[in-house]
Design a protein around this motif. Structure first.
Motif, PDB file in Angstrom:
ATOM      1  N   GLU A 394       0.689  -1.272  -0.090  1.00 57.09           N
ATOM      2  CA  GLU A 394       0.072   0.067  -0.175  1.00 57.09           C
ATOM      3  C   GLU A 394       0.900   1.261  -0.076  1.00 57.09           C
ATOM      4  OE1 GLU A 394      -3.286  -0.267  -0.485  1.00 57.09           O
ATOM      5  OE2 GLU A 394      -3.134  -2.463  -0.322  1.00 57.09           O
ATOM      6  N   GLU A 395       2.024   1.041  -0.046  1.00 55.05           N
ATOM      7  CA  GLU A 395       2.920   2.197   0.123  1.00 55.05           C
ATOM      8  C   GLU A 395       2.763   2.925  -1.322  1.00 55.05           C
ATOM      9  OE1 GLU A 395       6.117   4.990   1.536  1.00 55.05           O
ATOM     10  OE2 GLU A 395       5.017   3.229   2.507  1.00 55.05           O
ATOM     11  N   PRO A 396       2.616   4.360  -1.079  1.00 49.71           N
ATOM     12  CA  PRO A 396       2.274   5.151  -2.270  1.00 49.71           C
ATOM     13  C   PRO A 396       3.469   5.255  -3.220  1.00 49.71           C
ATOM     14  CG  PRO A 396       1.424   6.257  -0.483  1.00 49.71           C
ATOM     15  CD  PRO A 396       2.225   5.250   0.235  1.00 49.71           C
ATOM     16  N   THR A 397       3.502   5.391  -4.551  1.00 47.85           N
ATOM     17  CA  THR A 397       4.647   5.390  -5.534  1.00 47.85           C
ATOM     18  C   THR A 397       4.699   6.782  -6.106  1.00 47.85           C
ATOM     19  OG1 THR A 397       3.286   4.186  -6.871  1.00 47.85           O
ATOM     20  CG2 THR A 397       4.849   2.835  -5.649  1.00 47.85           C
ATOM     21  N   LYS A 398       3.838   7.071  -7.110  1.00 47.56           N
ATOM     22  CA  LYS A 398       3.577   8.013  -7.883  1.00 47.56           C
ATOM     23  C   LYS A 398       2.409   8.188  -8.472  1.00 47.56           C
ATOM     24  CE  LYS A 398       7.070   6.321 -10.482  1.00 47.56           C
ATOM     25  NZ  LYS A 398       7.845   6.115 -11.660  1.00 47.56           N
ATOM     26  N   PRO A 399       1.845   9.662  -8.785  1.00 42.59           N
ATOM     27  CA  PRO A 399       0.585   9.918  -9.251  1.00 42.59           C
ATOM     28  C   PRO A 399       0.337   9.356 -10.493  1.00 42.59           C
ATOM     29  CG  PRO A 399       2.096  11.684  -9.374  1.00 42.59           C
ATOM     30  CD  PRO A 399       2.820  10.878  -8.758  1.00 42.59           C
ATOM     31  N   ALA A 400       1.435   8.941 -11.362  1.00 44.33           N
ATOM     32  CA  ALA A 400       1.055   8.610 -12.775  1.00 44.33           C
ATOM     33  C   ALA A 400       2.231   7.991 -13.407  1.00 44.33           C
ATOM     34  CB  ALA A 400       0.734   9.728 -13.654  1.00 44.33           C
ATOM     35  N   ALA A 401       2.145   7.199 -14.622  1.00 40.63           N
ATOM     36  CA  ALA A 401       2.887   6.401 -15.348  1.00 40.63           C
ATOM     37  C   ALA A 401       2.690   7.080 -16.672  1.00 40.63           C
ATOM     38  CB  ALA A 401       2.780   5.075 -15.448  1.00 40.63           C
ATOM     39  N   PHE A 402       3.844   7.045 -17.324  1.00 40.83           N
ATOM     40  CA  PHE A 402       3.940   7.840 -18.778  1.00 40.83           C
ATOM     41  C   PHE A 402       4.623   6.930 -19.792  1.00 40.83           C
ATOM     42  CE2 PHE A 402       4.186  11.098 -15.332  1.00 40.83           C
ATOM     43  CZ  PHE A 402       3.177  12.106 -15.599  1.00 40.83           C
ATOM     44  N   THR A 403       3.856   6.994 -21.061  1.00 38.75           N
ATOM     45  CA  THR A 403       4.542   6.148 -22.172  1.00 38.75           C
ATOM     46  C   THR A 403       4.304   7.073 -23.408  1.00 38.75           C
ATOM     47  OG1 THR A 403       3.340   4.133 -20.868  1.00 38.75           O
ATOM     48  CG2 THR A 403       3.961   4.072 -23.458  1.00 38.75           C
ATOM     49  N   VAL A 404       5.354   6.930 -24.372  1.00 35.69           N
ATOM     50  CA  VAL A 404       5.357   7.508 -25.694  1.00 35.69           C
ATOM     51  C   VAL A 404       5.452   6.332 -26.680  1.00 35.69           C
ATOM     52  CG1 VAL A 404       6.577   9.661 -24.482  1.00 35.69           C
ATOM     53  CG2 VAL A 404       7.715   7.968 -25.683  1.00 35.69           C
ATOM     54  N   VAL A 426      -0.566   9.419 -20.362  1.00 38.01           N
ATOM     55  CA  VAL A 426      -0.291   9.413 -19.038  1.00 38.01           C
ATOM     56  C   VAL A 426      -1.355   8.559 -18.634  1.00 38.01           C
ATOM     57  CG1 VAL A 426      -1.785  11.655 -18.686  1.00 38.01           C
ATOM     58  CG2 VAL A 426      -0.538  10.824 -16.827  1.00 38.01           C
ATOM     59  N   ARG A 427      -1.058   7.525 -17.538  1.00 42.21           N
ATOM     60  CA  ARG A 427      -1.958   6.616 -16.632  1.00 42.21           C
ATOM     61  C   ARG A 427      -2.021   7.130 -15.313  1.00 42.21           C
ATOM     62  NH1 ARG A 427      -5.307   3.466 -14.512  1.00 42.21           N
ATOM     63  NH2 ARG A 427      -5.396   1.376 -15.046  1.00 42.21           N
ATOM     64  N   THR A 428      -3.038   7.641 -14.893  1.00 43.06           N
ATOM     65  CA  THR A 428      -3.238   7.652 -13.359  1.00 43.06           C
ATOM     66  C   THR A 428      -3.925   6.577 -12.797  1.00 43.06           C
ATOM     67  OG1 THR A 428      -5.365   8.804 -13.605  1.00 43.06           O
ATOM     68  CG2 THR A 428      -3.264  10.220 -13.904  1.00 43.06           C
ATOM     69  N   ASP A 429      -4.348   6.726 -11.620  1.00 44.24           N
ATOM     70  CA  ASP A 429      -5.273   5.554 -10.786  1.00 44.24           C
ATOM     71  C   ASP A 429      -6.468   5.271 -11.644  1.00 44.24           C
ATOM     72  OD1 ASP A 429      -5.677   3.834  -8.518  1.00 44.24           O
ATOM     73  OD2 ASP A 429      -7.498   5.208  -8.347  1.00 44.24           O
ATOM     74  N   ARG A 430      -7.158   6.373 -12.140  1.00 44.05           N
ATOM     75  CA  ARG A 430      -8.618   6.218 -12.708  1.00 44.05           C
ATOM     76  C   ARG A 430      -8.413   6.362 -14.040  1.00 44.05           C
ATOM     77  NH1 ARG A 430     -14.441   9.213 -10.883  1.00 44.05           N
ATOM     78  NH2 ARG A 430     -15.491   8.490 -12.645  1.00 44.05           N
ATOM     79  N   TRP A 431      -7.649   7.298 -14.731  1.00 43.24           N
ATOM     80  CA  TRP A 431      -7.769   7.964 -16.046  1.00 43.24           C
ATOM     81  C   TRP A 431      -6.584   7.529 -16.932  1.00 43.24           C
ATOM     82  CZ3 TRP A 431     -12.348   9.921 -17.117  1.00 43.24           C
ATOM     83  CH2 TRP A 431     -12.564  10.523 -15.927  1.00 43.24           C
ATOM     84  N   ARG A 432      -6.672   7.304 -18.176  1.00 46.04           N
ATOM     85  CA  ARG A 432      -5.841   7.453 -19.384  1.00 46.04           C
ATOM     86  C   ARG A 432      -6.225   8.514 -20.161  1.00 46.04           C
ATOM     87  NH1 ARG A 432      -1.818   4.947 -21.197  1.00 46.04           N
ATOM     88  NH2 ARG A 432      -2.104   2.864 -20.145  1.00 46.04           N
ATOM     89  N   TYR A 433      -4.840   9.498 -20.323  1.00 48.34           N
ATOM     90  CA  TYR A 433      -5.324  10.614 -21.167  1.00 48.34           C
ATOM     91  C   TYR A 433      -4.037  10.590 -22.229  1.00 48.34           C
ATOM     92  CZ  TYR A 433      -5.171  15.601 -22.789  1.00 48.34           C
ATOM     93  OH  TYR A 433      -5.065  16.541 -23.598  1.00 48.34           O
TER      94      TYR A 433
END
Length: 485
Positions: A394-404, A426-433
């Motif tokens: 459950e240790e928090p890591t980062k708000p988002a992951a990024f891919t190109v 960008v992929r967050t906990d809920r969204w992909r934009y």
């Protein structure tokens, strides 16, 4: 056995050797210096999350599943580029693609990195014996990195010899990407990946006998096309037992930016029979790779080094198998292409056998392995240290992951070799934009809470204007061009 004693510290165990001498009340205490932890770094090529431990009950992966039980399975791990060469350069440098400036298969590893110290080279400079067996960097001169290794055994045998093929097919798939599969009469130990696994064991044994800490990079070619594996693995997956991906809603492609499509569709769509055969062949290759991973893990057990060896298992990017209405291969910015399997085992980790939903990226491996082995912290890396997650999922890591991913102006061209513009996601906990060419060629927004298959593009939904603005700023802040190191 591959077990860790209860209560072991995070990295390794300091085992005091006490020698009591009868000099009155005096005692002389001598402590042995613990050996530095080894690293077994296992990389597969084009493997998605179709594994038993990741929830696909159809795929046999007992050895990878067992590693997940001993270590930690990362359920939301993401690559930084969805094609082999740039993904590996990013991962092994610990830098985002905006720093490596490697986006395609044609840009060499150090084209913009100069003397930057890559992950295995850093271990070599710290006194580790380092060896590459198989595909770790991309193949061929200019893409490999000899300065990273004491021993370098490069990838070989991409295609099986014709005389070893029992059956196969080569359907006309999307774009110029290979779609062929081959059933082999070759025994495991005589296939290129089987040789890689067994040679890695020999090198591991020699390092253990020399009492020398090692960093072994073991790279398997499969399940990369051509999907070639021994017959026993194909026998596990009769094509008529394979389920096809669910269909997409009517009008799906009308609401999808053209740039989002990874490869041009073939003139004649793949038949259901061809699709089932391809998926079965891919599954067979996943199981074949799993067996080779078992060879490595068995060696760690047999040599008695499990309590002093960090093991990482990962793929360089994901893979499409007919989802999204007919996507195959990689080179997209959808979940199936961006998400990868990632398992880390570290002696003494407190959350052994657990999985985590925390967002992580492949660039996080560099600082994590440095920390797990007790080496001096490496500065200017873009990833984060995941050791705390290994103790607490459950240790928090980062708000988002990024891919190109790169794109060519010519839709018929191979996007993997030619770049005119980029797609960024960008992929967050809920969204992909996702933005294509900074948004000029289209925008995508998906709500994973209600649409985990990413089938409903919400980019034009006025009710989500604030969400879209926040994600746009997040994408811009992390992926703005920065100077190379």
């Amino acid at each position: 056995m591959f077990r860790t004693k209860a209560g072991l510290p995070m990295l390794w165990v300091l085992m005091p050797f006490l020698l009591s001498l009868n000099f009155g009340a005096c005692q002389l205490v001598l402590a042995t210096v613990p050996p530095r932890p080894n690293v077994l770094f296992i990389v597969t090529d084009d493997m998605n999350n179709d594994l038993g431990c990741y929830g696909n009950p159809r795929v046999h992966s007992p050895n990878i599943d067992e590693l997940a039980k001993r270590g930690m399975q990362f359920d939301r791990a993401y690559c930084q580029v969805t094609v082999c060469n740039p993904s590996r350069v990013s991962m092994l440098s610990g830098l985002r693609p905006d720093k490596t400036q490697v986006y395609t298969l044609t840009e060499e590893t150090r084209s913009h990195l100069g003397d930057w110290v890559m992950l295995p080279e850093y271990f070599r400079k710290q006194g580790y014996f380092t060896a590459q067996i198989g595909k770790i960097y991309h193949t061929d001169d200019g893409f490999e990195d000899p300065r990273s290794w004491d021993v370098e055994i490069r990838e070989f045998g991409k295609r099986p010899p014709e005389e070893e093929i029992i059956a196969g097919a080569d359907p006309d798939g999307p774009g110029e990407h290979t779609n062929d599969w081959s059933v082999l009469k070759t025994p495991d130990e005589e296939t290129p990946d089987g040789i890689v696994a067994r040679k890695a064991v020999e090198i591991m044994e020699d390092a253990v006998n020399r009492e020398e800490p090692f960093f072994l990079g073991v790279g398997f070619r499969r399940p990369h096309a051509p999907f070639a594996a021994p017959k026993e693995y194909f026998d596990m997956y009769p094509p008529d037992t394979i389920d096809l991906p669910p269909s997409v809603p009517d009008g799906y492609y009308e609401n999808l930016p053209e740039a989002a499509i990874n490869y041009p569709a073939p003139e004649k769509p793949l038949s259901e029979k061809e699709q089932r055969e391809l998926i079965a062949a891919y599954y067979a290759c996943n199981t074949f790779v799993d067996a080779q991973v078992g060879v490595l893990i068995d060696a760690v057990d047999r040599l008695g080094i499990a309590d002093n060896t960090v093991i990482v298992f990962l793929s360089d990017h994901g893979y499409h198998l007919g989802d999204h209405g007919g996507f195959w291969h990689k080179m997209s910015l959808f979940e199936e292409s961006d998400r990868v399997p990632l398992i880390i085992y570290a002696p003494g980790m407190k959350a052994a056998g657990q999985s985590t939903e925390q967002l992580v990226e492949l660039i996080d491996l560099y600082p994590t392995l440095v920390a797990l082995t007790g080496l001096s912290e490496r500065e200017n890396l873009d990833g984060i240290n995941l050791t705390e997650v290994l103790n607490n999922p459950e240790e928090p890591t980062k708000p988002a992951a990024f891919t190109v991913v790169s794109r060519s102006e010519n839709p018929a061209a191979d996007h993997a070799k030619n770049m005119d513009y980029l797609g960024r996601s960008v992929r967050t906990d809920r969204w992909r934009y996702t933005e294509w060419d900074g948004g000029k060629r289209g925008i995508e927004l998906y709500d994973h809470q209600n649409d985990p298959r990413e089938l409903k593009n919400l980019a034009d939904d006025p009710k989500l204007a604030d969400t879209r603005s926040q994600l746009k700023n997040l994408l811009k802040s992390s992926h703005s061009l920065r100077k190379t190191p």
